[in-house]
Design a protein around this motif. Structure first.
Motif, PDB file in Angstrom:
ATOM      1  N   UNK A   7      -6.740   2.629  -5.815  1.00  0.00           N
ATOM      2  CA  UNK A   7      -6.513   2.140  -7.169  1.00  0.00           C
ATOM      3  C   UNK A   7      -6.335   0.625  -7.189  1.00  0.00           C
ATOM      4  N   UNK A   8      -5.581   0.091  -6.223  1.00  0.00           N
ATOM      5  CA  UNK A   8      -5.300  -1.347  -6.199  1.00  0.00           C
ATOM      6  C   UNK A   8      -6.512  -2.177  -5.803  1.00  0.00           C
ATOM      7  N   UNK A   9      -7.398  -1.605  -4.979  1.00  0.00           N
ATOM      8  CA  UNK A   9      -8.563  -2.359  -4.513  1.00  0.00           C
ATOM      9  C   UNK A   9      -9.806  -2.109  -5.342  1.00  0.00           C
ATOM     10  N   UNK A  10      -9.698  -1.259  -6.385  1.00  0.00           N
ATOM     11  CA  UNK A  10     -10.812  -1.031  -7.285  1.00  0.00           C
ATOM     12  C   UNK A  10     -11.926  -0.222  -6.687  1.00  0.00           C
ATOM     13  N   UNK A  11     -11.579   0.812  -5.900  1.00  0.00           N
ATOM     14  CA  UNK A  11     -12.593   1.688  -5.326  1.00  0.00           C
ATOM     15  C   UNK A  11     -13.435   2.322  -6.432  1.00  0.00           C
ATOM     16  N   UNK A  12     -14.759   2.227  -6.302  1.00  0.00           N
ATOM     17  CA  UNK A  12     -15.662   2.702  -7.356  1.00  0.00           C
ATOM     18  C   UNK A  12     -15.624   4.216  -7.540  1.00  0.00           C
ATOM     19  N   UNK A  47      -3.790   4.909   7.823  1.00  0.00           N
ATOM     20  CA  UNK A  47      -2.851   4.358   6.838  1.00  0.00           C
ATOM     21  C   UNK A  47      -2.732   2.837   6.993  1.00  0.00           C
ATOM     22  N   UNK A  48      -2.607   2.367   8.236  1.00  0.00           N
ATOM     23  CA  UNK A  48      -2.434   0.927   8.469  1.00  0.00           C
ATOM     24  C   UNK A  48      -3.663   0.156   8.005  1.00  0.00           C
ATOM     25  N   UNK A  49      -4.831   0.696   8.314  1.00  0.00           N
ATOM     26  CA  UNK A  49      -6.068   0.020   7.915  1.00  0.00           C
ATOM     27  C   UNK A  49      -6.232   0.017   6.403  1.00  0.00           C
ATOM     28  N   UNK A  50      -5.847   1.133   5.759  1.00  0.00           N
ATOM     29  CA  UNK A  50      -5.941   1.189   4.302  1.00  0.00           C
ATOM     30  C   UNK A  50      -4.988   0.176   3.668  1.00  0.00           C
ATOM     31  N   UNK A  51      -3.772   0.084   4.175  1.00  0.00           N
ATOM     32  CA  UNK A  51      -2.789  -0.849   3.619  1.00  0.00           C
ATOM     33  C   UNK A  51      -3.270  -2.287   3.736  1.00  0.00           C
ATOM     34  N   UNK A  52      -3.928  -2.598   4.841  1.00  0.00           N
ATOM     35  CA  UNK A  52      -4.431  -3.966   5.007  1.00  0.00           C
ATOM     36  C   UNK A  52      -5.455  -4.307   3.938  1.00  0.00           C
ATOM     37  N   UNK A  53      -6.222  -3.317   3.499  1.00  0.00           N
ATOM     38  CA  UNK A  53      -7.185  -3.564   2.413  1.00  0.00           C
ATOM     39  C   UNK A  53      -6.471  -4.000   1.144  1.00  0.00           C
ATOM     40  N   UNK A  54      -5.244  -3.543   0.959  1.00  0.00           N
ATOM     41  CA  UNK A  54      -4.473  -3.906  -0.229  1.00  0.00           C
ATOM     42  C   UNK A  54      -3.586  -5.121   0.014  1.00  0.00           C
ATOM     43  N   UNK A  55      -3.751  -5.778   1.177  1.00  0.00           N
ATOM     44  CA  UNK A  55      -2.953  -6.960   1.486  1.00  0.00           C
ATOM     45  C   UNK A  55      -1.528  -6.651   1.880  1.00  0.00           C
ATOM     46  N   UNK A  56      -1.290  -5.440   2.399  1.00  0.00           N
ATOM     47  CA  UNK A  56       0.063  -5.018   2.788  1.00  0.00           C
ATOM     48  C   UNK A  56       0.087  -4.813   4.293  1.00  0.00           C
ATOM     49  N   UNK A  83       5.455  -1.356  -5.875  1.00  0.00           N
ATOM     50  CA  UNK A  83       5.518  -2.682  -6.488  1.00  0.00           C
ATOM     51  C   UNK A  83       4.137  -3.090  -6.986  1.00  0.00           C
ATOM     52  N   UNK A  84       3.115  -2.887  -6.141  1.00  0.00           N
ATOM     53  CA  UNK A  84       1.760  -3.253  -6.529  1.00  0.00           C
ATOM     54  C   UNK A  84       1.248  -2.498  -7.745  1.00  0.00           C
ATOM     55  N   UNK A  85       1.711  -1.261  -7.921  1.00  0.00           N
ATOM     56  CA  UNK A  85       1.264  -0.428  -9.039  1.00  0.00           C
ATOM     57  C   UNK A  85       2.103  -0.602 -10.296  1.00  0.00           C
ATOM     58  N   UNK A  86       3.166  -1.395 -10.222  1.00  0.00           N
ATOM     59  CA  UNK A  86       4.080  -1.542 -11.354  1.00  0.00           C
ATOM     60  C   UNK A  86       3.589  -2.593 -12.336  1.00  0.00           C
ATOM     61  N   UNK A  87       3.885  -2.352 -13.593  1.00  0.00           N
ATOM     62  CA  UNK A  87       3.586  -3.324 -14.642  1.00  0.00           C
ATOM     63  C   UNK A  87       4.575  -4.478 -14.585  1.00  0.00           C
ATOM     64  N   UNK A  88       4.252  -5.571 -15.259  1.00  0.00           N
ATOM     65  CA  UNK A  88       5.173  -6.688 -15.356  1.00  0.00           C
ATOM     66  C   UNK A  88       6.478  -6.195 -15.956  1.00  0.00           C
ATOM     67  N   UNK A  89       7.592  -6.497 -15.297  1.00  0.00           N
ATOM     68  CA  UNK A  89       8.886  -6.030 -15.755  1.00  0.00           C
ATOM     69  C   UNK A  89       9.214  -4.614 -15.315  1.00  0.00           C
ATOM     70  N   UNK A  90       8.305  -3.987 -14.535  1.00  0.00           N
ATOM     71  CA  UNK A  90       8.531  -2.630 -14.060  1.00  0.00           C
ATOM     72  C   UNK A  90       9.753  -2.535 -13.168  1.00  0.00           C
ATOM     73  N   UNK A  91      10.442  -1.400 -13.262  1.00  0.00           N
ATOM     74  CA  UNK A  91      11.681  -1.176 -12.512  1.00  0.00           C
ATOM     75  C   UNK A  91      11.414  -0.194 -11.369  1.00  0.00           C
ATOM     76  N   UNK A  92      11.817  -0.584 -10.147  1.00  0.00           N
ATOM     77  CA  UNK A  92      11.645   0.284  -8.982  1.00  0.00           C
ATOM     78  C   UNK A  92      13.017   0.534  -8.376  1.00  0.00           C
ATOM     79  N   UNK A  93      13.403   1.795  -8.233  1.00  0.00           N
ATOM     80  CA  UNK A  93      14.653   2.166  -7.569  1.00  0.00           C
ATOM     81  C   UNK A  93      14.289   3.050  -6.386  1.00  0.00           C
ATOM     82  N   UNK A  94      14.757   2.695  -5.193  1.00  0.00           N
ATOM     83  CA  UNK A  94      14.391   3.439  -3.986  1.00  0.00           C
ATOM     84  C   UNK A  94      15.581   3.538  -3.050  1.00  0.00           C
TER      85      UNK A  94
END
Length: 822
Positions: free
Chosen positions: A134-139, A165-174, A188-199
C-alpha cells in the motif's frame, strides 16, 4: 455471559473476551507463541491503552495489526459505545495471521455491530506485506486508506537481514530488526496527518545502534505524547510468563513535539498510577547523536541533569571502551581449564565479584586460561589495571551496571591477559589505565545514581559498549582523585560509594565555564561553538564572574577586545591580540545569527568595521539564562526554543536543500551531504556495486556531514562485526551475499587509498567477520589515480568512476575476492 476468577484473594468479574484470552494463554503451546511472536493483551491493559486516545468526532478509521482475539479493538469500541469517544462512524481493519484466532476475533468484533455506524474488515493476511504494498503503490494491490487511529500489541520476533519481511520493509524505507518496531513504523506510515497511534511494545527500541533507524523514523514523523512504564518486568504479560520490560507509547503523526507525559504503575491493575509531564529535552537529549529515548521516573531532575561536573565523554578523558575481544567458541581449541606453560589468564564475568578479582577459579565451567600463540596474540591485552563491566545481567537483578577493577598483581608474571566477549573493557588504546583512574571509574560506575540514569534509556538486560560510550563522566582529574580516595578506604559499601559523589572530589573548579558550554549546546549552536572560547564569551555578555549566581546575570554592552580582557581578568584565559577575528567570526557572529546576542543595539547603523562595535545579550535569552540551574530551566528552555529557530536547525535546512540523493535499493533512497566526496560515494553504490557485486546489500555509507550516512548495524553484527562511531570505517561497505564477501570500498577523496597502513587498519577492524574481505579503492578519474599508484596495497582492487565497467587488480592469485590474513 460473565466469568469469575480468583486474583490475590479477590473475585474478579471477567468479560467473555478476557475469559477467552486466559484460556488461550493456558492452552497455546509455547512453541506456537514463539512462532507468531505474539502474546495477547490483558483486559485491563487494553482498557488503559484505549483510554489514552484523545476524544474525537467525525469518522474513525482504526488499525489493529496483530489483532489476536480483538482485545484492544474491543476496549476501544467499548469506550466509544459508552460515550468516551464521539465518533459518528467507526471502521476497523483488523489484521491477524493465525487462522485459529480468526473465529474468536470475529466473535469479539461483531458484537459491536447493529447500529449501521460500525464496519469491520478482518484481514487474514500478512500485515507487513500488505502495508508495504500500500505504501509503495503496488499496482496489483488494493491500497489501504489512511488511518485516523491505530491500537497495537505487535508481535515480538527478530527479523533476519535477508528475510522477505526485511526486504519488503526496505522498499518502504524502513530499516529495523524486529517485527514489533516494523509494525509500529508501518502504522505510522499508514496514519493520516494528526493520526493517533497507541502501542504496547518492548522497551528495547529506546537505545542501542540496532534501533537507531527506527528511532529516527518515529521521531522525524511523529510527536511522542505519552509513555507508560510498568515497574515490574513480569506483570504486563504475567499470564504468559513473559519477563520483558514493556512500554505503552502514544504517538501523533505529523505533530509538533511538545512536553511528554510519563506515567508508571507497578502492574496492569494501574492501582498506583502516577504521572508527570516532562520537557522533551529530558526525553531525547539535544546533544545525543544516537537519539536515545529516556523515560524519567520522577519529576525531579536526576543527579546527572543537576551536575555540571558530570559532562565529559570518554574521548575527553582519554579512555576507550570495547567488548572483550575473545569469543570463546571461535577460539575453543586454544582454551585451557587451568593455567600452564604457554597459557595466559582468560577472564570471564565470573572472575569478578564485589570483593575483587578471583582467578583462577577451580571447578569453574568456563576456562581460566588461553594459549598465547600466533592465532590468539591479536586478541590479548598487556597485563595492567583495567575497569570492566559485565554485558549481561539477569532480568530481575537490581543493578544493570556492575563494574570491577582488574588488578594485575593477581596474575603474577603473566605478560598479557585475555578478556572474554561477555565483558565491556575500559582501556587506553588496548593498554591498561593508571590505577587511580581505573579505580575511580569503577566507583563512579557503581554509584546507584549512575545505574538509575542508565535505566532511564535502557529497557533490556544487556549493557552495550555503545551505551557506556555515550554516557557522560566526571573529568579525568576527578576520577583519579576518586580512585585515590577509594584505594585508601579498602572495601567500600554501597552507601560509601553513593556518598562519594557529594564530596569535593566530584566538583570542578570551572563550573561556570562548564555550565556555559552546556547552555550553548542546549541552545542548539553548532559543534564549532561548543567550546571554552564561546563559553567565556557568553559569560562576558552576562558579566558572570566566578561564583556569581545565574539569577544575577547582567546585560552590559561589550566589544571584542573588552570580552578578551574580561576573560583574562576573571578566568585567567589570556588570548593573543590576533585572536580577535576568531572570537568575532567563530563565536559572536553565530551568537547573533542564533538570536542569543544583539549587534550594536545602542546604534544599529554603526559601520561594520567600527572599533566601537559592541554586543549585548538578547533580552529573551537573558530572561532564560537567569533561570539556569533552577527547577524552571527546562520548561523555560523548551518555551524559548519553540519561539526561536536554532542556528543548528537553520544551517541544517540550508544543507538539506543541497543534499545528494542516492538510490541504495529499488525504491529506497538516502541523501548525503553535497560535495565531491559524496558524488563518488553515489557512484560506488549506483555504478560499482551493480557491476561487480550484483545483488549486494548496502551495509554502510559514510557522509562528510554525518559519520553514519547509512548504517545497517544489525546486518554487520550478524556477520560477526561490532563497530562503533570511533571505528575507522571505510567509506562504503557492501555485503555480496552470493559469495559471502564484505566489499570494503575506500573513496580516495576522503582519507586516501587502501595503502598498507589502511589495509592493516581495516583488517583489524573487520577481523571477526564471518564473510570474506575484499578491499577496493575508488577514484573519480584516472588522472587522480595516477598520483596514488605507488601507495596502493597489493591484493586490493581499484575502480575508477569515469570508466565504471573496468576494474584494476593489484597482483595476487585471482582477480577479485578475499585473501586470508598472513
Amino acid at each position: 455471559m460473565a466469568f469469575r476468577r480468583k486474583e490475590e484473594g479477590e473475585t474478579v468479574l471477567l468479560s467473555a473476551v478476557e475469559h477467552r484470552r486466559l484460556q488461550l494463554s493456558k492452552t497455546t503451546r509455547a512453541e506456537k507463541k514463539a512462532h507468531f511472536g505474539q502474546f495477547l493483551t490483558s483486559e485491563r491493559t487494553a482498557a488503559f491503552m484505549a483510554g489514552l486516545f484523545p476524544d474525537g468526532g467525525g469518522d474513525c478509521r482504526l488499525l489493529d495489526a496483530g489483532a489476536g482475539i480483538g482485545s484492544l479493538s474491543a476496549a476501544f469500541l467499548d469506550r466509544w459505545r459508552n460515550g468516551g469517544l464521539h465518533f459518528q462512524r467507526v471502521e476497523i481493519d483488523a489484521f491477524e495471521l493465525d487462522h485459529n484466532l480468526i473465529e474468536y476475533l470475529s466473535a469479539t468484533l461483531t458484537k459491536f455491530d447493529g447500529k449501521g455506524d460500525f464496519f469491520v474488515n478482518i484481514r487474514e493476511e500478512d500485515f507487513i506485506h500488505c502495508a508495504v504494498e500500500s505504501l509503495t503503490g503496488d499496482l496489483f494491490s488494493s491500497p489501504l486508506k489512511h488511518f485516523t487511529h491505530a491500537i497495537l500489541n505487535p508481535p515480538y520476533k527478530k527479523i533476519n537481514s535477508n528475510s522477505a519481511h526485511r526486504l519488503a520493509l526496505r522498499r518502504a524505507g524502513i530499516e529495523t530488526v524486529n517485527l514489533y518496531s516494523a509494525f509500529v513504523a508501518l502504522a505510522v506510515g499508514l496514519s493520516a496527518q494528526g493520526g493517533q497511534i497507541v502501542a504496547i511494545i518492548p522497551r528495547s527500541f529506546c537505545n542501542g545502534p540496532y534501533y537507531r533507524p527506527f528511532r529516527d523514523f518515529i521521531l522525524e514523523r511523529t510527536a511522542i505524547r505519552h509513555m507508560h512504564l510498568f515497574e515490574s518486568r513480569s506483570k504486563a504479560f504475567k499470564d504468559d510468563n513473559v519477563l520483558q520490560e514493556n512500554i505503552i507509547i502514544r504517538l501523533e503523526r505529523g505533530a509538533q513535539q511538545g512536553p511528554v507525559t510519563v506515567s508508571t504503575s507497578a502492574d496492569d491493575s494501574f492501582s498506583d498510577l502516577t504521572a508527570h509531564q516532562h520537557p522533551f529535552d529530558r526525553i531525547v537529549f539535544l546533544d545525543d547523536p544516537e537519539r536515545f529515548i529516556h523515560v524519567p521516573m520522577s519529576s525531579q531532575q536526576s543527579t546527572f541533569e543537576q551536575s555540571l561536573a558530570i559532562r565529559y565523554t570518554l574521548a575527553d578523558i582519554g579512555i576507550r571502551i570495547s567488548t572483550g575481544p575473545v569469543v570463546d567458541f571461535r577460539l575453543k581449541a586454544h582454551l585451557r581449564d587451568t593455567p600452564g606453560p604457554g597459557a595466559v589468564p582468560l577472564l570471564y564475568p565470573g572472575h569478578f565479584s564485589s570483593s575483587g578479582t578471583i582467578w583462577p577459579i577451580e571447578g569453574m565451567k568456563k576456562s581460566n586460561a588461553i594459549e598465547r600463540n600466533a592465532e590468539t596474540e591479536k586478541w590479548l591485552y598487556p597485563n595492567g589495571y583495567y575497569c570492566v563491566v559485565r554485558r549481561f545481567s539477569s532480568k530481575e537483578e537490581k543493578r544493570r551496571i556492575v563494574a570491577s577493577v582488574v588488578e594485575p598483581g593477581i596474575f603474577g608474571e603473566a605478560p598479557v591477559l585475555g578478556f572474554e566477549n561477555h565483558l565491556n573493557l575500559f582501556h587506553d588504546n588496548k593498554h591498561g589505565l593508571p590505577e587511580p583512574l581505573a579505580r575511580g571509574l569503577a566507583v563512579f560506575l557503581n554509584m546507584t545514581a549512575v545505574d538509575e540514569q542508565f535505566r532511564r534509556f535502557s529497557g533490556h538486560t544487556q549493557v552495550n559498549a555503545t551505551d557506556l560510550r555515550l554516557m557522560r563522566y566526571p573529568s579525568r582529574d576527578a576520577l583519579i582523585q576518586l580512585g585515590e580516595w577509594a584505594a585508601s578506604q579498602g572495601t567500600l559499601s554501597q552507601d560509601q560509594i553513593d556518598q562519594a559523589r557529594n564530596t569535593e572530589r566530584m566538583k570542578e573548579k570551572n563550573d561556570s565555564i562548564g555550565a556555559a558550554k552546556q547552555i550553548i549546546l542546549s541552545l542548539g549552536l553548532p559543534r564549532a561553538q561548543q567550546n571554552e572560547r564561546s563559553a567565556l564569551c557568553l559569560l562576558a555578555l552576562l558579566n558572570l564572574t566566578p561564583g556569581k549566581a545565574w539569577a544575577d546575570a547582567e546585560n552590559p554592552l561589550i566589544g571584542i577586545t573588552p570580552i578578551m580582557d574580561w576573560a583574562r581578568e576573571h578566568y585567567g584565559k589570556d588570548y593573543a591580540p590576533n585572536t580577535r577575528e576568531t572570537v568575532r567570526r567563530q563565536t559572536m557572529h553565530q551568537f547573533c545569527d542564533a538570536g542569543v546576542a544583539l549587534y550594536n543595539p545602542d546604534r544599529p547603523d554603526r559601520p561594520v568595521n567600527s572599533p566601537k562595535a559592541v554586543y549585548q545579550i538578547e533580552p529573551a535569552a537573558l530572561d532564560l539564562l537567569r533561570t539556569f540551574g533552577s527547577p524552571a530551566w527546562h520548561q523555560n528552555l523548551v518555551a524559548y526554543l519553540a519561539k526561536c529557530e536554532t542556528l543548528v536547525a537553520k544551517y541544517a535546512k540550508e544543507r538539506d536543500q543541497n543534499r545528494i540523493p542516492v538510490e541504495i535499493a529499488p525504491g529506497q533512497q538516502i541523501t548525503i551531504s553535497p560535495g565531491e566526496h559524496s558524488e563518488l560515494i553515489r557512484a560506488i553504490i549506483e555504478d560499482f556495486a551493480p557491476r561487480f557485486a550484483p545483488g549486494s546489500v548496502l551495509v554502510y555509507a559514510g557522509d562528510t556531514g554525518d559519520k553514519w550516512g547509512y548504517f545497517d548495524a544489525a546486518l554487520l553484527a550478524e556477520l560477526g562485526v561490532d563497530v562503533d562511531s570511533h571505528g575507522k570505517m571505510p567509506d562504503v561497505v557492501l555485503h555480496y551475499a552470493t559469495k559471502n564477501w564484505l566489499v570494503l570500498v575506500e573513496s580516495v577523496t576522503s582519507h586516501g587509498p587502501v595503502d598498507g597502513k589502511r589495509h592493516a587498519e581495516l583488517a583489524d577492524l573487520f577481523a571477526s567477520s564471518t564473510a570474506g574481505l575484499v578491499y577496493v579503492t575508488a577514484f573519480p578519474n584516472r588522472a587522480i589515480m595516477g598520483r596514488y599508484l605507488a601507495e596502493i596495497a597489493w591484493e586490493t582492487e581499484v575502480w575508477v568512476a569515469d570508466a565504471p565497467s573496468h576494474l584494476i587488480h593489484f597482483n595476487g592469485e585471482r582477480f577479485l575476492g578475499p585473501y586470508s590474513s598472513p
